[in-house]
Design an enzyme around this catalytic site. Structure first.
Site, PDB file in Angstrom:
ATOM      1  N   LYS A 226       0.795  -1.239   0.000  1.00 14.05           N
ATOM      2  CA  LYS A 226       0.000   0.000   0.000  1.00 14.05           C
ATOM      3  C   LYS A 226       0.825   1.284   0.000  1.00 14.05           C
ATOM      4  CE  LYS A 226      -3.379  -0.976  -0.688  1.00 14.05           C
ATOM      5  NZ  LYS A 226      -3.716  -1.622  -2.011  1.00 14.05           N
TER       6      LYS A 226
ATOM      7  N   HIS B 208       7.374  -7.321  -1.905  1.00  9.78           N
ATOM      8  CA  HIS B 208       7.055  -6.582  -0.677  1.00  9.78           C
ATOM      9  C   HIS B 208       7.925  -7.097   0.470  1.00  9.78           C
ATOM     10  CE1 HIS B 208       3.586  -4.713  -2.455  1.00  9.78           C
ATOM     11  NE2 HIS B 208       2.824  -5.772  -2.434  1.00  9.78           N
TER      12      HIS B 208
ATOM     13  N   SER C 265      -4.531   3.080   4.216  1.00 12.94           N
ATOM     14  CA  SER C 265      -4.717   2.416   2.933  1.00 12.94           C
ATOM     15  C   SER C 265      -4.792   0.892   3.115  1.00 12.94           C
ATOM     16  CB  SER C 265      -3.557   2.781   2.007  1.00 12.94           C
ATOM     17  OG  SER C 265      -3.734   2.222   0.724  1.00 12.94           O
TER      18      SER C 265
HETATM   19  P1  A3P Z   1      -5.030   4.835  -1.037  1.00 11.45           P
HETATM   20  O1  A3P Z   1      -5.629   3.598  -0.454  1.00 11.45           O
HETATM   21  O2  A3P Z   1      -4.580   5.785   0.021  1.00 11.45           O
HETATM   22  O3  A3P Z   1      -5.891   5.483  -2.051  1.00 11.45           O
HETATM   23  P2  A3P Z   1      -0.204  -0.292  -3.670  1.00 11.45           P
HETATM   24  O4  A3P Z   1      -0.242  -0.160  -5.146  1.00 11.45           O
HETATM   25  O5  A3P Z   1       1.160  -0.452  -3.108  1.00 11.45           O
HETATM   26  O6  A3P Z   1      -1.165  -1.345  -3.219  1.00 11.45           O
HETATM   27  O7  A3P Z   1      -0.682   1.106  -3.064  1.00 11.45           O
HETATM   28  C1  A3P Z   1      -2.015   1.500  -3.169  1.00 11.45           C
HETATM   29  C2  A3P Z   1      -2.141   2.946  -2.829  1.00 11.45           C
HETATM   30  O8  A3P Z   1      -1.532   3.748  -3.856  1.00 11.45           O
HETATM   31  C3  A3P Z   1      -3.592   3.363  -2.770  1.00 11.45           C
HETATM   32  O9  A3P Z   1      -3.681   4.410  -1.796  1.00 11.45           O
HETATM   33  C4  A3P Z   1      -3.811   3.861  -4.180  1.00 11.45           C
HETATM   34  O10 A3P Z   1      -4.929   4.698  -4.342  1.00 11.45           O
HETATM   35  C5  A3P Z   1      -2.510   4.613  -4.403  1.00 11.45           C
HETATM   36  N1  A3P Z   1      -2.241   4.878  -5.824  1.00 11.45           N
HETATM   37  C6  A3P Z   1      -2.276   4.017  -6.843  1.00 11.45           C
HETATM   38  N2  A3P Z   1      -2.028   4.644  -8.001  1.00 11.45           N
HETATM   39  C7  A3P Z   1      -1.820   5.954  -7.702  1.00 11.45           C
HETATM   40  C8  A3P Z   1      -1.532   7.120  -8.471  1.00 11.45           C
HETATM   41  N3  A3P Z   1      -1.408   7.074  -9.806  1.00 11.45           N
HETATM   42  N4  A3P Z   1      -1.380   8.285  -7.821  1.00 11.45           N
HETATM   43  C9  A3P Z   1      -1.509   8.360  -6.481  1.00 11.45           C
HETATM   44  N5  A3P Z   1      -1.793   7.294  -5.705  1.00 11.45           N
HETATM   45  C10 A3P Z   1      -1.945   6.094  -6.308  1.00 11.45           C
END
Ligand code: A3P
Length: 289
Positions: free
Chosen positions: A42, A102, A132
Site C-alpha cells: 500500500k 514486498h 490504505s
Molecule cells: P489509497 O488507499 O490511500 O488510495 P499499492 O499499489 O502499493 O497497493 O498502493 C495502493 C495505494 O496507492 C492506494 O492508496 C492507491 O490509491 C494509491 N495509488 C495508486 N495509483 C496511484 C496514483 N497514480 N497516484 C496516487 N496514488 C496512487
C-alpha cells in the site's frame, strides 16, 4: 465468511500460500540486470509499476497495455496452488527483467544481493499507509479481516499484518542505500512533483526520454487515468477475491487521508511509537502536501 489467516516466518506474518512456497522463493536466482521494485504493501506499488512500465515502453501506451497482459512484473513471493508462482513467472521472463517484492531486507532471497541488482524502493508515510492497508484488508478476501479501525491500529504498529512491520521494512531498505544500487523514492514526492521523480526513475533505469514523453508519462500515470483503466483498477477481479463495493482498489491516492481516520489520542500514541521505533534513523517523511 471465512478469511485466510497469516502464517509467520522469522516472526513476520505472511500469506500461507507464500510460506508453502518459501524454499522456492528463497532459492530464487536473480540476474545482474534484474530491476527489483520494492515496497511495503500500500505504498504506491501499482503506481511505480506503471511508471516503470511506461518508461520501459518509451511512453507508448498501447505497448504498455500489451506488456501488462504478458507479464506485469511478477511479485517474487506470490503463490497460489495450481498456478505458476511469482518465481515461475520470473524464470519464464526474458531479460532484462523487472520484478516486484514486498519482502523486507531480512527476507529477500539472497541472490538479489549477491547479483548486485538494482533496487527501486518506494516508501509512503506510515499513517497513510496504515489507512490504505486497513481499507485494502476490508475488501481483499485473501487477507485477514482487519477488525475495527482501533484493532487494526494495534495490528499495524505491532507488525501483525501481512509482510510484517512497516518500521522494520522502511528502516531495513533505507539502510541499504550506501551499499547497494538503490533508488529510494517517497510516495509523497511523486505526488508533489511527478515529473521530477519520474525523471529520477528514468535515469536510474539508464534510459533517456524527451520532455514530451516524460510529460505524457506524468499524464498517463495520474491517479484519475489509472483509476479509469480496467487493467489497473482490478474491476475484472472476482468479488470473492476483492469486493470493491466495500472499498475500491484505486481508493483515494492522496497524502494526508490519515487525518480523516486517526483520533487525536491515536495520533499522539502513534507519534510516541514512531519516535521509539524509528529512533536513530535519518529518514524523513512528509505527512501532508
Ligand atoms: P489509497 O488507499 O490511500 O488510495 P499499492 O499499489 O502499493 O497497493 O498502493 C495502493 C495505494 O496507492 C492506494 O492508496 C492507491 O490509491 C494509491 N495509488 C495508486 N495509483 C496511484 C496514483 N497514480 N497516484 C496516487 N496514488 C496512487
Amino acid at each position: 465468511e471465512s478469511r485466510k489467516q497469516l502464517v509467520e516466518v522469522a516472526g513476520v506474518p505472511m500469506k500461507a500460500t507464500t510460506i508453502d512456497n518459501w524454499t522456492q522463493i528463497q532459492n530464487f536466482e536473480a540476474k545482474p540486470d534484474d530491476l527489483l521494485i520494492c515496497t511495503y504493501p500500500k505504498s504506491g506499488t501499482t503506481w511505480i509499476q506503471e511508471i516503470v512500465d511506461m518508461i520501459e515502453q518509451d511512453g507508448d501506451t498501447e505497448k504498455c497495455q500489451r506488456a501488462m497482459i504478458q507479464h506485469r512484473h511478477p511479485l517474487i513471493e506470490w503463490a497460489q496452488p495450481a498456478q505458476p508462482s511469482g518465481v515461475d513467472r520470473a524464470n519464464a521472463m526474458p531479460s532484462p527483467r523487472t520484478l516486484r517484492t514486498h519482502l523486507s531486507t531480512a527476507l529477500l532471497p539472497p541472490s538479489f544481493w549477491e547479483k548486485r541488482c538494482k533496487f527501486l524502493y518506494v516508501a509512503r508515510n506510515a499513517k497513510d499507509c496504515m489507512v490504505s492497508y486497513y481499507h485494502f484488508q476490508r475488501m481483499n478476501k485473501t487477507l485477514p479481516d482487519p477488525g475495527t479501525w482501533e484493532e487494526y491500529f494495534e495490528s499495524f504498529v505491532n507488525g501483525k499484518v501481512a509482510w510484517g512491520s512497516w518500521f522494520d521494512h522502511v528502516k531495513g531498505w533505507w539502510n541499504t542505500r550506501d551499499r547497494h544500487q538503490v533508488l529510494f523514492l517517497f510516495y509523497e514526492d511523486i505526488k508533489r512533483d511527478p515529473k521530477q521523480e519520474i525523471r529520477k526513475v528514468m535515469q536510474f533505469m539508464g534510459k533517456s526520454l524527451g520532455e514530451a514523453v516524460l510529460d505524457k508519462i506524468v499524464r498517463e500515470t495520474s491517479f484519475e487515468k489509472m483509476k479509469a483503466n480496467p487493467m489497473i483498477n482490478r474491476s475484472t477481479v472476482s468479488k470473492s477475491i476483492m469486493d470493491q463495493s466495500i472499498s475500491t482498489f484505486m481508493r483515494k491516492g492522496t497524502v494526508g487521508d490519515w487525518k480523516n481516520h486517526f483520533t487525536v489520542a491515536q495520533n499522539e500514541r502513534f507519534e510516541d511509537i514512531y519516535r521509539e521505533k524509528m529512533a536513530g534513523s535519518s529518514i524523513h517523511f512528509c505527512l501532508e502536501l
